[in-house]
Scaffold this active site. Structure first.
Site, PDB file in Angstrom:
ATOM      1  N   CYS A 115       4.644   5.826  -2.221  1.00 44.33           N
ATOM      2  CA  CYS A 115       3.363   6.270  -2.785  1.00 44.33           C
ATOM      3  C   CYS A 115       3.524   7.277  -3.923  1.00 44.33           C
ATOM      4  O   CYS A 115       2.599   7.478  -4.706  1.00 44.33           O
ATOM      5  CB  CYS A 115       2.481   6.857  -1.687  1.00 44.33           C
ATOM      6  SG  CYS A 115       1.973   5.621  -0.476  1.00 44.33           S
ATOM      7  N   HIS A 252      -3.005  11.185  -5.727  1.00 44.25           N
ATOM      8  CA  HIS A 252      -2.753   9.929  -5.015  1.00 44.25           C
ATOM      9  C   HIS A 252      -3.895   9.712  -4.035  1.00 44.25           C
ATOM     10  O   HIS A 252      -4.307  10.625  -3.329  1.00 44.25           O
ATOM     11  CB  HIS A 252      -1.409  10.025  -4.283  1.00 44.25           C
ATOM     12  CG  HIS A 252      -1.177   8.897  -3.326  1.00 44.25           C
ATOM     13  ND1 HIS A 252      -1.382   7.584  -3.661  1.00 44.25           N
ATOM     14  CD2 HIS A 252      -0.762   8.899  -2.022  1.00 44.25           C
ATOM     15  CE1 HIS A 252      -1.103   6.813  -2.622  1.00 44.25           C
ATOM     16  NE2 HIS A 252      -0.724   7.593  -1.617  1.00 44.25           N
ATOM     17  N   ASN A 282      -5.671   3.062   0.137  1.00 38.88           N
ATOM     18  CA  ASN A 282      -4.404   3.607  -0.370  1.00 38.88           C
ATOM     19  C   ASN A 282      -3.597   2.448  -0.969  1.00 38.88           C
ATOM     20  O   ASN A 282      -3.080   1.612  -0.235  1.00 38.88           O
ATOM     21  CB  ASN A 282      -3.647   4.274   0.774  1.00 38.88           C
ATOM     22  CG  ASN A 282      -2.324   4.889   0.324  1.00 38.88           C
ATOM     23  OD1 ASN A 282      -1.816   4.576  -0.747  1.00 38.88           O
ATOM     24  ND2 ASN A 282      -1.773   5.754   1.159  1.00 38.88           N
TER      25      ASN A 282
END
Ligand SMILES: CC(C)(COP(=O)(O)OP(=O)(O)OC[C@H]1O[C@@H](n2cnc3c(N)ncnc32)[C@H](O)[C@@H]1OP(=O)(O)O)[C@@H](O)C(=O)NCCC(=O)NCCS
Length: 325
Positions: A115, A252, A282
């Site tokens: 990520c 993020h 996500n």
């Protein structure tokens, strides 16, 4: 004094057509819209179609970024693709992107920091442009996490989604002050002691299968805010900038509670926070460029704005970068 900076010329993004809502998920596993929204802020996510690959989505995002920059594929001499879900174990999906764009010169490679991948890729491309070996880079985050989710595991399958985002960076002479456009600073960190907190339980060298994502959600949550705000503070200190000067905070998009926790700890008001987690879920390395492109498209992020990006992910890896748009 004139120095080289990596200036953002344009950005683009792509989401697969299919959306999967929390209500649909509640028909697949023992969960509810209320639980997912309350714990994560996520309402829906996009899922790649059968036969739609990470490189295909990356190409769409790259084409958007090139169009926004007013550039042709041949103007690009570096492609850095952040992904944890490549088309194949090798070659790098970046070379598939290169070929699909018709680029036959320069270099292309994948970067794996889960990520945090987009922050790592942006910083890597920035270093390579400033070193003088390359002129214009496509920095892309593209993920098909739907392919590594265990769709029977309610603790993970409700969180992730698919998508891609990209920026074009160009090496340009700038004055060497923080009034410059471009990447002003970045900080990257990893700590492998946490590698079992968020991982995939397969791989070419271990099981010979792609595997499924496994996560100790509470452990990730416990470390996220401290790690990310630590990296942000380091970038602010290194660039002589204060949190009050940040025009847009583009974190993020893991979880609204983590986003809010970071913004609160930094003292960044919610009006300056770009959040797309409700609609995208996500999307790992794609989440930041997807959020950047959303905020550029709707007129919030404008040239000259000071933009702070940050991420944390499996490894753990984490980092932040300050960009004057
Ligand atoms: C995943 C996360 C939302 C779970 O929230 P939490 O408050 O920690 O929840 P817990 O894991 O303690 O689970 C609480 C209960 O909800 C249940 N639960 C877990 N997932 C559920 C779901 N999708 N729907 C309904 N209930 C669920 C658990 O089984 C548990 O039940 P129990 O008390 O009967 O055992 C949270 O830990 C989180 O956001 N972590 C960070 C994840 C992340 O951002 N990862 C990506 C980083 S890049």
């Amino acid at each position: 004094m004139s120095i080289t900076r990596s200036v953002v010329r344009g950005c683009g993004s792509y989401l697969p057509a299919r959306t999967l809502t929390n209500h649909e998920l509640a028909g697949m596993v023992d969960t509810s819209d209320e639980w997912i929204v309350q714990r994560t802020g996520i309402r829906e996510r996009h899922i790649a179609a059968a036969g739609e690959y990470t490189s295909d989505m990356a190409v769409h995002a790259a084409q958007g970024a090139l169009a926004a920059a007013g550039l042709a594929p041949q103007d690009i001499d570096l492609i850095v693709l952040a992904t944890a879900t490549p088309d194949n174990t090798f070659p790098a999906s970046a070379v598939a992107v290169q070929a699909k764009l018709g680029i036959t010169s320069g270099a292309a490679f994948d970067l794996q920091a889960v990520c945090s991948g987009f922050v790592f890729a942006l910083s890597t491309a920035d270093s390579m442009l400033r070193a003088g070996d390359f002129k214009r880079a496509l920095v892309i985050g593209s993920e098909t996490f739907s392919r590594i989710l265990d769709w029977k595991d309610r603790t993970t399958c409700v969180i992730f989604g698919d998508g891609a985002g990209a920026v074009v960076l160009e090496a340009q002479p700038q004055s060497g002050t923080k009034a410059d456009r471009g990447v002003l600073g970045a900080k990257l960190r990893s700590d492998g002691r946490y590698k079992d907190k968020l991982y995939v339980d397969g791989g070419p060298s271990t099981t010979g299968t792609a595997g499924y994502l496994r996560m100790e959600g509470k452990e990730v949550f416990r470390h996220a805010v401290g790690m990310m705000t630590g990296a942000i503070t380091d970038v602010l200190d290194a660039t002589g900038t204060t949190a009050a000067e940040i025009d847009w905070f583009v974190p993020h998009q893991a979880n609204q509670r983590i986003i809010d926790g970071c913004a609160h700890k930094l003292g960044v008001p919610s009006e300056k926070v770009i959040s797309t987690v409700a609609r995208h879920g996500n999307t790992s390395a794609a989440s930041i460029p997807l959020a950047l492109d959303t905020a550029v498209a709707d007129g919030r992020i404008k040239p000259g704005d000071l933009v702070m990006i940050e991420a944390m992910g499996g490894g753990f890896t984490w980092g932040a970068a300050l960009i004057r748009w």
